[in-house]
Design a protein around this motif. Structure first.
Motif, short mmCIF file in Angstrom:
data_model
loop_
_atom_site.label_atom_id
_atom_site.label_comp_id
_atom_site.label_asym_id
_atom_site.label_seq_id
_atom_site.Cartn_x
_atom_site.Cartn_y
_atom_site.Cartn_z
N LYS A 48 0.84 -1.20 0.00
CA LYS A 48 0.00 0.00 0.00
C LYS A 48 0.87 1.25 0.00
CE LYS A 48 -3.55 2.34 2.77
NZ LYS A 48 -4.37 2.26 4.00
N GLY A 49 0.51 2.20 -0.89
CA GLY A 49 1.26 3.44 -1.00
C GLY A 49 2.37 3.43 -2.02
N LYS A 50 2.71 2.25 -2.55
CA LYS A 50 3.76 2.14 -3.58
C LYS A 50 3.15 2.31 -4.96
CE LYS A 50 7.01 1.05 -0.59
NZ LYS A 50 8.19 1.91 -0.35
N ASP A 51 4.04 2.34 -5.98
CA ASP A 51 3.60 2.40 -7.38
C ASP A 51 3.59 1.00 -7.98
OD1 ASP A 51 3.49 5.11 -7.00
OD2 ASP A 51 5.33 5.55 -8.11
N LEU A 52 2.67 0.76 -8.90
CA LEU A 52 2.52 -0.55 -9.54
C LEU A 52 2.77 -0.43 -11.04
CD1 LEU A 52 1.53 -3.54 -9.63
CD2 LEU A 52 -0.79 -2.63 -9.89
N LEU A 53 3.70 -1.23 -11.56
CA LEU A 53 4.00 -1.25 -12.99
C LEU A 53 3.53 -2.56 -13.58
CD1 LEU A 53 5.42 0.03 -15.47
CD2 LEU A 53 7.50 -1.19 -14.76
N LEU A 54 2.68 -2.47 -14.62
CA LEU A 54 2.16 -3.65 -15.31
C LEU A 54 2.61 -3.59 -16.77
CD1 LEU A 54 -1.50 -3.69 -13.88
CD2 LEU A 54 0.47 -5.05 -13.12
N ASN A 55 3.24 -4.67 -17.24
CA ASN A 55 3.76 -4.73 -18.61
C ASN A 55 2.85 -5.58 -19.49
OD1 ASN A 55 6.20 -3.23 -18.09
ND2 ASN A 55 6.95 -5.05 -17.02
N VAL A 56 2.90 -5.33 -20.80
CA VAL A 56 2.21 -6.21 -21.74
C VAL A 56 3.10 -7.42 -22.02
CG1 VAL A 56 0.89 -4.33 -22.79
CG2 VAL A 56 3.11 -4.95 -23.75
N THR A 57 2.49 -8.53 -22.35
CA THR A 57 3.24 -9.77 -22.56
C THR A 57 3.42 -10.12 -24.04
OG1 THR A 57 1.18 -11.02 -22.35
CG2 THR A 57 2.49 -10.70 -20.35
N ALA A 58 2.91 -9.25 -24.93
CA ALA A 58 3.05 -9.48 -26.37
C ALA A 58 3.01 -8.13 -27.07
CB ALA A 58 1.94 -10.39 -26.89
N PRO A 59 3.57 -8.05 -28.28
CA PRO A 59 3.56 -6.77 -29.01
C PRO A 59 2.13 -6.30 -29.30
CG PRO A 59 5.11 -8.31 -30.00
CD PRO A 59 4.30 -9.09 -29.01
N VAL A 60 1.94 -4.98 -29.31
CA VAL A 60 0.64 -4.38 -29.62
C VAL A 60 0.68 -3.88 -31.06
CG1 VAL A 60 -0.94 -2.51 -29.07
CG2 VAL A 60 0.22 -3.75 -27.23
N LYS A 61 -0.23 -4.41 -31.90
CA LYS A 61 -0.31 -4.00 -33.31
C LYS A 61 -1.73 -3.50 -33.59
CE LYS A 61 3.16 -7.34 -34.89
NZ LYS A 61 3.44 -8.49 -35.78
N PHE A 105 3.42 4.19 -21.05
CA PHE A 105 4.65 4.23 -21.83
C PHE A 105 4.32 3.71 -23.23
CE2 PHE A 105 5.76 3.66 -17.38
CZ PHE A 105 6.63 4.71 -17.18
N LEU A 106 4.21 4.63 -24.19
CA LEU A 106 3.77 4.25 -25.53
C LEU A 106 4.78 3.38 -26.26
CD1 LEU A 106 2.11 7.60 -26.72
CD2 LEU A 106 1.01 5.53 -25.83
N GLN A 107 6.05 3.40 -25.82
CA GLN A 107 7.04 2.55 -26.49
C GLN A 107 6.70 1.07 -26.33
OE1 GLN A 107 7.57 4.82 -24.20
NE2 GLN A 107 9.32 6.17 -24.69
N ASN A 108 6.22 0.70 -25.13
CA ASN A 108 5.90 -0.72 -24.90
C ASN A 108 4.49 -0.91 -24.31
OD1 ASN A 108 6.21 0.23 -22.31
ND2 ASN A 108 8.12 -0.86 -21.91
N HIS A 109 3.72 0.20 -24.19
CA HIS A 109 2.31 0.15 -23.77
C HIS A 109 2.13 -0.33 -22.32
CE1 HIS A 109 2.38 -0.16 -28.18
NE2 HIS A 109 1.34 0.68 -28.13
N SER A 110 3.19 -0.16 -21.50
CA SER A 110 3.10 -0.53 -20.08
C SER A 110 2.29 0.51 -19.31
CB SER A 110 4.49 -0.65 -19.46
OG SER A 110 5.22 -1.69 -20.09
N LEU A 111 1.72 0.06 -18.20
CA LEU A 111 0.89 0.92 -17.36
C LEU A 111 1.55 1.10 -15.99
CD1 LEU A 111 -1.92 2.29 -16.56
CD2 LEU A 111 -2.58 0.01 -15.76
N LEU A 112 1.69 2.36 -15.53
CA LEU A 112 2.19 2.65 -14.20
C LEU A 112 1.05 3.27 -13.40
CD1 LEU A 112 4.64 2.82 -12.23
CD2 LEU A 112 4.97 5.18 -13.07
N LEU A 113 0.65 2.58 -12.33
CA LEU A 113 -0.40 3.07 -11.44
C LEU A 113 0.26 3.54 -10.14
CD1 LEU A 113 -3.44 3.44 -10.88
CD2 LEU A 113 -3.48 1.08 -10.02
N LYS A 114 0.04 4.81 -9.80
CA LYS A 114 0.76 5.43 -8.68
C LYS A 114 -0.05 5.37 -7.38
CE LYS A 114 2.91 8.73 -11.89
NZ LYS A 114 3.09 10.16 -12.22
N ASN A 115 0.69 5.25 -6.27
CA ASN A 115 0.12 5.32 -4.92
C ASN A 115 -1.09 4.41 -4.77
OD1 ASN A 115 -0.25 6.21 -2.26
ND2 ASN A 115 -1.51 7.95 -2.90
N VAL A 116 -0.86 3.13 -4.92
CA VAL A 116 -1.98 2.18 -4.90
C VAL A 116 -2.57 2.06 -3.50
CG1 VAL A 116 -1.14 0.87 -6.87
CG2 VAL A 116 -0.42 0.22 -4.56
#
Length: 315
Positions: free
Chosen positions: A15-28, A66-77
């Motif tokens: 709780k209170g940290k940031d969460l980074l979620l990555n995609v597992t395959a290229p986005v086309k 992050f549009l380069q790899n489409h990852s999502l960063l969720l802050k202060n969960v």
């Protein structure tokens, strides 16, 4: 129709940290397709085929893409952010490129270990260690030790899962250390109890009388030494002072006699200096002076030796 992996990856975050979620395959993206990040059934982010992006209202300022790899960063969960997150490309069909089950956890509370000593001697010891958390969970275990090894009863390590989902364990480590451990997937706390601090009959401290007596003896000895040094120094000063006074008196007497006795003889016999024998002492010189005075017809006798010397000096 859906494609992509059905595997859901569990993720734990404090709780209170940031969460980074990555995609597992290229986005086309193709024409009339779009990419989405979703939390349960709510849309977080949309990316269209013309690269237009939209972040949905409640997540403004809380997410970064992050549009380069489409990852999502969720802050202060927070606890409310626990749940299922998905990333997918939507078009003629749905192609999932990420599935996560997120659990937000609080850091565990501190744990403490207390000892109940059951028996203790110079070669054996039995004790019970109780591990307690600040949120009122506890677990205990008994240990039997000799001077070489310890063993944990009840079949070794003991553990329990608390109502908040944390794990509380008590176990033996490195022979004579008992570990209390409180942990979850994002944090942990430990307390170490050293068995030798409680077992094998540590020697009792010496009685206070045995400590005080040597201290008094030392103080008396120091005082005696100081007194002896003082007396010795006073004696040396006294002897030196006596010697100086005696020497001063002797020097004063001889200087007076020599001045008063030698000069008159020189004045009385200026022409017979070579023939006159040199006096061998101050007393010889005084005698010669007396004889010559008698030969010259002076029949007056001096009152004393010192008077003779004084008159000769004055003539």
């Amino acid at each position: 129709m859906t494609n992509g992996s059905d595997t859901v990856t569990p993720v734990f975050v404090q709780k209170g940290k940031d969460l980074l979620l990555n995609v597992t395959a290229p986005v086309k993206l193709v024409k009339r397709s779009e990419f989405k990040w979703q939390f349960k059934d709510s849309i977080i982010f949309r990316l269209f085929d013309d690269n237009e992006t939209i972040i949905i209202g409640p997540y403004h300022g809380r997410v970064e893409i992050f549009l380069q790899n489409h990852s999502l960063l969720l802050k202060n969960v927070q606890q409310a952010d626990s749940g299922r997150y998905t990333a997918a490309v939507f078009g003629n069909e749905i192609n999932y490129v990420g599935k996560y089950s997120v659990t937000v956890q609080d850091p565990v509370s501190l744990v403490n270990g207390t000892v109940d000593l059951l028996s203790n001697s110079s070669d054996s010891c039995n004790l019970t260690v109780t591990c307690s958390t600040q949120d009122s969970h506890h677990i205990n275990s008994t240990f039997r030790c000799d001077t070489n090894t310890c063993s944990q009863e009840e079949g070794g390590e003991r553990s329990k899962v608390t109502t908040s989902g944390t794990s509380l364990r008590v176990y033996l480590s490195k022979g004579f250390s008992v570990i209390c451990n409180h942990s979850n997937q994002v944090s942990s706390d430990e307390h170490i109890t050293m068995i030798r601090d409680f077992c094998f009959s540590n020697p009792a401290p010496e009685p206070r009388s045995n400590i005080i007596i040597p201290s008094v003896a030392v103080i008396v000895t120091v005082i005696l030494v100081l007194v002896i040094i003082y007396i010795g120094a006073a004696f040396v000063r006294h002897r030196k002072k006596g010697k100086h006074e005696t020497k001063d008196k002797e020097n004063t007497l001889y200087e007076t006699v020599q001045v008063k006795s030698v000069n008159p003889l020189v004045d009385q016999n200026p022409t017979n200096d070579a023939a006159a024998p040199s006096p061998s002492s101050i007393y010889s010189l005084i005698e010669l002076g007396s004889i010559k005075s008698t030969e010259a017809g002076d029949t007056t006798q001096p009152e004393s030796l010192y008077a003779q010397v004084d008159k000769s000096a004055l003539a």
